[in-house]
Design an enzyme around this catalytic site. Structure first.
Site, mmCIF file in Angstrom:
data_model
loop_
_atom_site.group_PDB
_atom_site.id
_atom_site.type_symbol
_atom_site.label_atom_id
_atom_site.label_comp_id
_atom_site.label_asym_id
_atom_site.label_seq_id
_atom_site.Cartn_x
_atom_site.Cartn_y
_atom_site.Cartn_z
ATOM 1 C CB CYS A 241 5.633 -2.410 9.109
ATOM 2 S SG CYS A 241 6.913 -1.970 10.310
ATOM 3 C CB ALA A 243 -0.909 -0.800 6.552
ATOM 4 N N PRO A 244 -0.384 -2.436 3.711
ATOM 5 C CG PRO A 244 -0.687 -2.681 1.407
ATOM 6 C CD PRO A 244 0.375 -2.450 2.435
ATOM 7 N N GLY A 246 -1.776 -7.291 2.745
ATOM 8 C CA GLY A 246 -1.796 -8.484 1.914
ATOM 9 C C GLY A 246 -1.192 -9.700 2.591
ATOM 10 C CG ASP A 262 0.887 0.025 9.801
ATOM 11 O OD1 ASP A 262 1.619 -0.593 8.994
ATOM 12 O OD2 ASP A 262 0.742 1.254 9.781
ATOM 13 C CG ASP A 303 6.876 -5.099 3.631
ATOM 14 O OD1 ASP A 303 7.872 -4.422 3.317
ATOM 15 O OD2 ASP A 303 5.949 -5.344 2.837
ATOM 16 C CB CYS A 356 8.694 -2.676 -1.721
ATOM 17 S SG CYS A 356 8.209 -1.232 -0.752
#
Length: 426
Positions: A241, A243-244, A246, A262, A303, A356
């Site tokens: 997973c 993306a984005p 970093g 992704d 993530d 997150c």
């Protein structure tokens, strides 16, 4: 001929309506909703909509004293936006009142209420900014506030809400790890965790070093998740997973052999673009993580898709567009992805699970459940004892819980949960 500033204001109101009535996120509507505007008007429309949604709760409290009953949504939004412009954005009062009246007048179904909008705003102006400042910090909607209070208590949630109202600065991760040099070049602040923070609003592509790929945008909390993996040179690392991207960039910069996966082709295109700009390499794969076969890998970072409740300070539309009804499906998906990560990791390897999210169900509870399903896994609390991390942020289960109000004096951070699992050797 339309009044100056009317087009971005009308676009902002359309965006607010999309969030509050259609329950769509701003990210789903942009850039399509503003593509008809000039570049500076696009930025203004997005800023107005984002700001009005951030301060929605206080605007409604303020307007309550002037409204006998709740007006139609379009009119209500025009008033909400006007209060943001007046008391937060610092716009000239006459321009705000004229703009709100013009926006309401421009719609056939609300034109007859233009006088009402004018009268309400004149009353607001008579009371002055003191009445606005006396109101509490905007509170989260009840559907989210209630479970957060159950998890953290009212004082902690109030501190998070204050961080949400303050918004989010811009964090950068240096490609070469030289935080001091990047801070000096960009005029930012070196954070103890290894990120550089810019408190001022700026266009990222104009910063020194952007074209050379000297950095990428990444919230300091997300960067800590990448650091927890501690990717080594030559290690095979899987970023599920991704993306984005970093964390993919972090691992590639450390010299690891990275596979970034992704399910979204469009989002993976952004990852590839950032890799190219920074002169870094990774294998990029567009696939469903639950079905993809590969590995085994020395380390896997997951993530996981989540509620994103940790990102409200930069996405204030989220608590208004969502209501929590999709969360159980997300929790179940996270469990399946953790199991998949275990299957893709070699014996003796490690897994970083992160979200997150502010919800315990997407963090600490997922760790406990994973250990019940995989008794041989071990949580490594030392792996999340990173520079800049207060030891009290590490919970009894061994995971790192980050909150928006942490580092409050320096601008806060995204809400995140990070845990490192050690896979037993064969």
């Amino acid at each position: 001929m339309s009044k100056p500033g009317l087009a971005p204001r009308r676009a902002a109101l359309a965006l607010m309506e999309g969030v509050l009535e259609e329950r769509r996120l701003l990210s789903e509507m942009l850039p399509g909703a503003v593509e008809h505007l000039a570049p500076d008007e696009r930025a203004r429309a997005q800023r107005l909509a984002t700001g009005a949604l951030r301060w929605l709760d206080r605007a409604d409290r303020s307007l309550g004293r002037y409204l006998k009953r709740r007006p139609d949504l379009a009119v209500h939004n025009a008033l909400r936006l006007a209060l943001f412009e007046l008391w937060v954005d610092g716009a000239k009062p006459h321009a705000v009142v004229d703009g709100a009246v013009a926006a309401v007048s421009a719609r056939k179904e609300t034109a007859r209420q233009a006088g009402f909008v004018n009268a309400v705003l004149r009353n607001v102006l008579r009371d002055g900014p003191e009445a606005w400042e006396a109101l509490p910090v905007p509170q989260l909607p009840k559907w989210l506030r209630k479970p957060l209070i159950a998890d953290y208590g009212k004082p902690a949630v109030a501190a998070m809400e204050a961080a949400h109202a303050a918004g989010a600065p811009l964090d950068l991760t240096p490609r070469d790890g030289d935080v001091a040099a990047l801070a000096q070049a960009t005029g930012g602040e070196a954070l103890p965790s290894g990120s550089v923070r810019l408190s001022r609003t700026t266009q990222v592509s104009r910063l020194p070093g952007y074209d050379d790929g000297a950095f990428w945008v990444q919230d300091a909390a997300a960067a800590l998740a990448g650091q927890a993996l501690a990717a080594g040179r030559g290690e095979r690392v899987l970023d599920l997973c991704a993306a984005p991207g970093g964390k993919t960039l972090q691992f590639a910069a450390a010299g690891a052999a990275v596979t970034a996966l992704d399910i979204s082709e469009g989002r993976m295109t952004r990852v590839s673009e950032n890799l190219a700009r920074c002169g870094l390499e990774a294998d990029t794969v567009v696939a469903d993580a639950l079905d993809w076969e590969g590995g085994p890998f020395d380390a896997v970072l997951l993530d996981a898709p989540c509620s994103a409740t940790g990102t409200i300070r930069r996405h204030p539309d989220l608590p208004h567009a969502k209501d929590g009804t999709d969360f159980p499906d997300l929790f179940a998906l996270q469990e399946r992805l953790i199991d998949r990560a275990v299957a893709l990791t070699r014996p003796g390897g490690r897994i970083v699970y992160c979200t997150c999210s502010l919800l315990i169900d997407e963090g600490e509870e997922q760790v406990r459940d994973a250990l019940a399903r995989h008794p041989d896994l071990r949580v490594d609390p030392e792996a999340v004892a990173l520079p800049g991390v207060d030891p009290s942020w590490i919970g009894d289960e061994g995971g790192l819980r980050l909150r928006p109000d942490y580092w409050g004096e320096a601008g806060g951070m995204d809400g995140f949960f990070i845990a490192v699992f050690r896979v037993p050797k064969a």
